[in-house]
Motif scaffolding. Structure first.
Motif, PDB file in Angstrom:
ATOM      1  N   THR A 155      -4.163 -10.662 -26.337  1.00  0.00           N
ATOM      2  CA  THR A 155      -3.448 -11.934 -26.507  1.00  0.00           C
ATOM      3  C   THR A 155      -3.965 -12.971 -25.520  1.00  0.00           C
ATOM      4  O   THR A 155      -4.201 -14.131 -25.889  1.00  0.00           O
ATOM      5  N   ARG A 156      -4.154 -12.551 -24.266  1.00  0.00           N
ATOM      6  CA  ARG A 156      -4.686 -13.466 -23.245  1.00  0.00           C
ATOM      7  C   ARG A 156      -6.072 -13.964 -23.640  1.00  0.00           C
ATOM      8  O   ARG A 156      -6.372 -15.162 -23.536  1.00  0.00           O
ATOM      9  N   ILE A 205       6.784  -5.268 -20.489  1.00  0.00           N
ATOM     10  CA  ILE A 205       5.956  -4.073 -20.302  1.00  0.00           C
ATOM     11  C   ILE A 205       6.165  -3.483 -18.911  1.00  0.00           C
ATOM     12  O   ILE A 205       6.262  -2.262 -18.738  1.00  0.00           O
ATOM     13  N   GLU A 206       6.252  -4.342 -17.909  1.00  0.00           N
ATOM     14  CA  GLU A 206       6.427  -3.877 -16.530  1.00  0.00           C
ATOM     15  C   GLU A 206       7.721  -3.073 -16.377  1.00  0.00           C
ATOM     16  O   GLU A 206       7.729  -1.986 -15.776  1.00  0.00           O
ATOM     17  N   GLU A 207       8.805  -3.598 -16.933  1.00  0.00           N
ATOM     18  CA  GLU A 207      10.081  -2.886 -16.820  1.00  0.00           C
ATOM     19  C   GLU A 207      10.064  -1.602 -17.643  1.00  0.00           C
ATOM     20  O   GLU A 207      10.586  -0.566 -17.210  1.00  0.00           O
ATOM     21  N   MET A 217      13.661  -8.464 -23.394  1.00  0.00           N
ATOM     22  CA  MET A 217      13.292  -8.713 -24.785  1.00  0.00           C
ATOM     23  C   MET A 217      14.288  -9.681 -25.425  1.00  0.00           C
ATOM     24  O   MET A 217      13.904 -10.584 -26.177  1.00  0.00           O
ATOM     25  N   TYR A 218      15.567  -9.491 -25.096  1.00  0.00           N
ATOM     26  CA  TYR A 218      16.584 -10.424 -25.590  1.00  0.00           C
ATOM     27  C   TYR A 218      16.261 -11.852 -25.142  1.00  0.00           C
ATOM     28  O   TYR A 218      16.245 -12.791 -25.947  1.00  0.00           O
ATOM     29  N   GLY A 219      15.987 -12.028 -23.848  1.00  0.00           N
ATOM     30  CA  GLY A 219      15.658 -13.360 -23.336  1.00  0.00           C
ATOM     31  C   GLY A 219      14.392 -13.906 -23.955  1.00  0.00           C
ATOM     32  O   GLY A 219      14.286 -15.114 -24.220  1.00  0.00           O
ATOM     33  N   HIS A 220      13.420 -13.033 -24.225  1.00  0.00           N
ATOM     34  CA  HIS A 220      12.149 -13.463 -24.814  1.00  0.00           C
ATOM     35  C   HIS A 220      12.352 -13.982 -26.231  1.00  0.00           C
ATOM     36  O   HIS A 220      11.830 -15.047 -26.588  1.00  0.00           O
ATOM     37  N   ALA A 222       3.494 -14.181 -20.379  1.00  0.00           N
ATOM     38  CA  ALA A 222       4.227 -13.806 -19.162  1.00  0.00           C
ATOM     39  C   ALA A 222       5.479 -13.012 -19.514  1.00  0.00           C
ATOM     40  O   ALA A 222       5.831 -12.042 -18.822  1.00  0.00           O
ATOM     41  N   GLU A 223       6.147 -13.396 -20.587  1.00  0.00           N
ATOM     42  CA  GLU A 223       7.350 -12.684 -21.002  1.00  0.00           C
ATOM     43  C   GLU A 223       7.009 -11.283 -21.505  1.00  0.00           C
ATOM     44  O   GLU A 223       7.727 -10.319 -21.206  1.00  0.00           O
TER      45      GLU A 223
END
Length: 242
Positions: A139-140, A201-203, A216-219, A195-196
């Motif tokens: 994606t990046r 992925i980090e969590e 994911m909800y916030g994203h 970034a989202e």
């Protein structure tokens, strides 16, 4: 031909048609050609970009398949307006196709996708995390290259990974139907999306299912807002402290 990266996100070399497609995407996304307006003629595009007519035709075919332009024989190639309705030519047996709006897609996704992340996070293997990481890098790379059609495809692929790994076929079916409502390309401003995705992925990699689900909800809520829709809070999710 304007300077651009010469490799696709899969590591293979970009063809001239790829580079023409990326330049046409840039012209559309940056507003050089407004929705409803025709693209320059194939000859003019070929001369401007130093490409063959064959490469230009291939690029236009790719953009047409992605839903960015519409080819009208005898008239020209026109930029499609972004629509909140399903593409009428997309085959489907789903009874609601053609009647749903983009807002509807985001409303159902914000309910389903955080749950899918919660279910999947404890089950993630090293291979699964590598798959998510590759998606993030692809994606990046697409965003850096200005390949906004590929950015949209990789963005959807990120969400599809969680739906698929959940093992819930209905989740997959609903998400695949929502795909017909989503834009075929994402704009340069969508860097926040990356970034989202990275934060989710980090969590998830840490095994923190609740935090990943909340992110994911916030994203999805933020994606809806970027698309022009402010969804009501469900009350089921609280902000994540990171």
């Amino acid at each position: 031909m304007p300077a651009s990266k010469t490799e696709r996100t899969d590591g293979t070399k970009r063809t001239v048609a790829d580079q023409v497609s990326i330049e046409l995407q840039r012209m559309i996304v940056e507003g050089e050609i407004d929705p409803g307006q025709p693209l320059p003629s194939q000859r003019d595009i070929a001369e401007k970009l130093g490409a063959s007519r064959t490469s230009v035709r291939e690029a236009i075919s790719a953009l047409s398949a992605a839903g960015l332009v519409q080819v009208e024989h005898g008239r020209g190639v026109f930029v499609r307006a972004r629509s909140g309705h399903a593409r009428p030519n997309m085959p489907s047996s789903w009874s609601f196709d053609g009647t749903l709006a983009l807002r509807d897609a985001y409303q159902i996704r914000v309910l389903i996708e955080p749950f899918a992340v919660r279910v999947v996070t404890p089950l993630l293997s090293r291979d699964h995390l590598l798959r998510l990481g590759r998606n993030l890098e692809q994606t990046r790379a697409a965003l850096e290259a200005g390949d906004y059609v590929t950015v949209a495809k990789e963005d959807f692929a990120f969400h599809w990974i969680f739906a698929e790994l959940s093992g819930n076929q209905l989740f997959c079916d609903i998400l695949s139907r929502c795909a017909s409502l989503l834009p075929a390309s994402l704009s340069p401003g969508e860097s926040q999306t990356i970034a989202e995705h990275a934060a989710i992925i980090e969590e998830a990699a840490k095994g923190r299912a609740e935090a990943a689900g909340q992110l994911m909800y916030g994203h999805v809520m933020a994606a809806a807002k970027r698309a022009g829709f402010v969804l009501p809070e469900t009350g089921f999710h609280s902000p994540v402290e990171r």
